[in-house]
Design a protein around this motif. Sequence first.
Motif, PDB file in Angstrom:
ATOM      1  N   GLY A 328     -11.502  -0.589   9.607  1.00 17.76           N
ATOM      2  CA  GLY A 328     -10.768  -0.947  10.604  1.00 17.76           C
ATOM      3  C   GLY A 328      -9.422  -1.655  10.405  1.00 17.76           C
ATOM      4  N   VAL A 329      -9.644  -2.398   9.227  1.00 23.22           N
ATOM      5  CA  VAL A 329      -8.349  -3.055   8.759  1.00 23.22           C
ATOM      6  C   VAL A 329      -7.575  -2.179   8.034  1.00 23.22           C
ATOM      7  CG1 VAL A 329      -7.439  -4.966   7.026  1.00 23.22           C
ATOM      8  CG2 VAL A 329      -9.583  -5.196   8.377  1.00 23.22           C
ATOM      9  N   ALA A 330      -8.196  -1.057   7.496  1.00 22.06           N
ATOM     10  CA  ALA A 330      -7.342  -0.298   6.417  1.00 22.06           C
ATOM     11  C   ALA A 330      -6.418   0.642   7.424  1.00 22.06           C
ATOM     12  CB  ALA A 330      -7.934   0.598   5.520  1.00 22.06           C
ATOM     13  N   ILE A 331      -6.913   1.081   8.671  1.00 18.06           N
ATOM     14  CA  ILE A 331      -6.327   2.050   9.571  1.00 18.06           C
ATOM     15  C   ILE A 331      -5.541   1.343  10.280  1.00 18.06           C
ATOM     16  CG2 ILE A 331      -8.128   3.588   8.977  1.00 18.06           C
ATOM     17  CD1 ILE A 331      -9.272   3.064  11.691  1.00 18.06           C
ATOM     18  N   SER A 332      -5.594   0.056  10.422  1.00 19.07           N
ATOM     19  CA  SER A 332      -5.033  -0.571  11.435  1.00 19.07           C
ATOM     20  C   SER A 332      -3.420  -0.816  11.210  1.00 19.07           C
ATOM     21  CB  SER A 332      -5.277  -1.997  11.805  1.00 19.07           C
ATOM     22  OG  SER A 332      -5.089  -2.823  10.532  1.00 19.07           O
ATOM     23  N   GLY A 333      -3.142  -0.592   9.962  1.00 22.07           N
ATOM     24  CA  GLY A 333      -1.815  -0.854   9.621  1.00 22.07           C
ATOM     25  C   GLY A 333      -1.104  -2.277   9.802  1.00 22.07           C
ATOM     26  N   SER A 334      -1.983  -3.043  10.052  1.00 22.40           N
ATOM     27  CA  SER A 334      -1.189  -4.463  10.262  1.00 22.40           C
ATOM     28  C   SER A 334      -1.138  -5.179   9.010  1.00 22.40           C
ATOM     29  CB  SER A 334      -2.217  -5.260  11.304  1.00 22.40           C
ATOM     30  OG  SER A 334      -1.846  -6.715  11.341  1.00 22.40           O
ATOM     31  N   PRO A 335       0.025  -5.484   8.489  1.00 22.06           N
ATOM     32  CA  PRO A 335       0.143  -6.298   7.187  1.00 22.06           C
ATOM     33  C   PRO A 335      -0.618  -7.526   7.337  1.00 22.06           C
ATOM     34  CG  PRO A 335       2.251  -5.255   8.092  1.00 22.06           C
ATOM     35  CD  PRO A 335       1.087  -5.254   9.050  1.00 22.06           C
TER      36      PRO A 335
END
Length: 376
Positions: A328-335
């Motif tokens: 989920g973190v990887a696909i969130s795109g949130s730095p």
Amino acid sequence: MALLAYLKSLFILQLLMGFVFVVSGLIINFIQLCTCVLWPINKQLYRRINCRLSYSLWSQLVMMLEWWSGTDCTLYTDQATADMFGKEHVIIILNHNFEIDFLCGWTICERFGVLGSSKVLAKHELLKVPLIGWTWYFLEIVFCKRRWEEDRNTVFTGLKRLQDYPECMWFLLYCEGTRFTEKKHQISMQVAESKGLPQLKYHLLPRTKGFTTTMQCLKGTVKAVYDVTLNFKDNQTPTLLGIVNGKKYKADMSVRRFPVEDIPDDEQECAKWLHKLYQEKDALQEMYNKEGKFPGPIVIPRRRPWTLLNFLFWASLLLSPLIKFAYGVAISGSPLLIIGFIIFLVIASVAIRRLIGVTEVKKTGSSYGNQEAKKK
């Protein structure tokens, strides 16, 4: 085989195993804390539960030795002695030369069903180590500062409390007090010479107070003393990092059983008995170095599946939500989320490395006989 060795060396797999150990340990410690309400109601039930909880944590480390690294543990003992394993309260005297000597001891405890109820006279500093010290606290491990004036009441109280322990208990003593190094051996032999005691080649001078006190407090509870002398094939120097990397070692352990009736009750005579025992241990190590084996028949206790099944249980419980979160973190795109997750991984790897550092010879051990270190 080369592929398997490569996979074992991957840091990400080691980090995931460390994550399972740490998080499961915290969960176990919380459950142990909750069981404290049972102590005033049913002390024996509290103990039985905590034996199982501690087994669930320690068996993950045993799994690393047995299944991950594939390390062999061979016993040199007679069948009559082996038949008594796991059926009586005993004191274990083990040489303290290797980083994983405790892990080899735990492996034998597991194979004879006493891992959860195994005890040790531990240095007080370990009480502050997360997971290890906390689990030991709930397991009624006896901690000492190795200053008898301060330890007397604590040690006597802790040992006498174990007199009615409901599970078969193996109580480990490192009578040398600290891990063997050449510098500490030189200092120790100077002490031996000043006291008129025989020189030892492969051991430090044993500290008799812990042994005689344990014998005195657990008299009527323990039935025997097991003298265990550990060494490794081909002059191997095993490390916990080696185990984590999947390196295989071959451990040999000589086990001799001494009924408590054969050990003197008098404190001074008991101390002499221990010094004589260490001379015999030294002779066993000399024989091993010359012949590559200990004397006597060989017993190879079978490896049980429970350590592996226990780890797979915790891994399936904890890794699935972690992997989903990482995805989920990887696909969130949130730095911000990605950087936070990377920082978490860095902190986790440092924490696991610090736990491993507790076992390293160069970072552990007392300042026994070293007046300069004591002044510092």
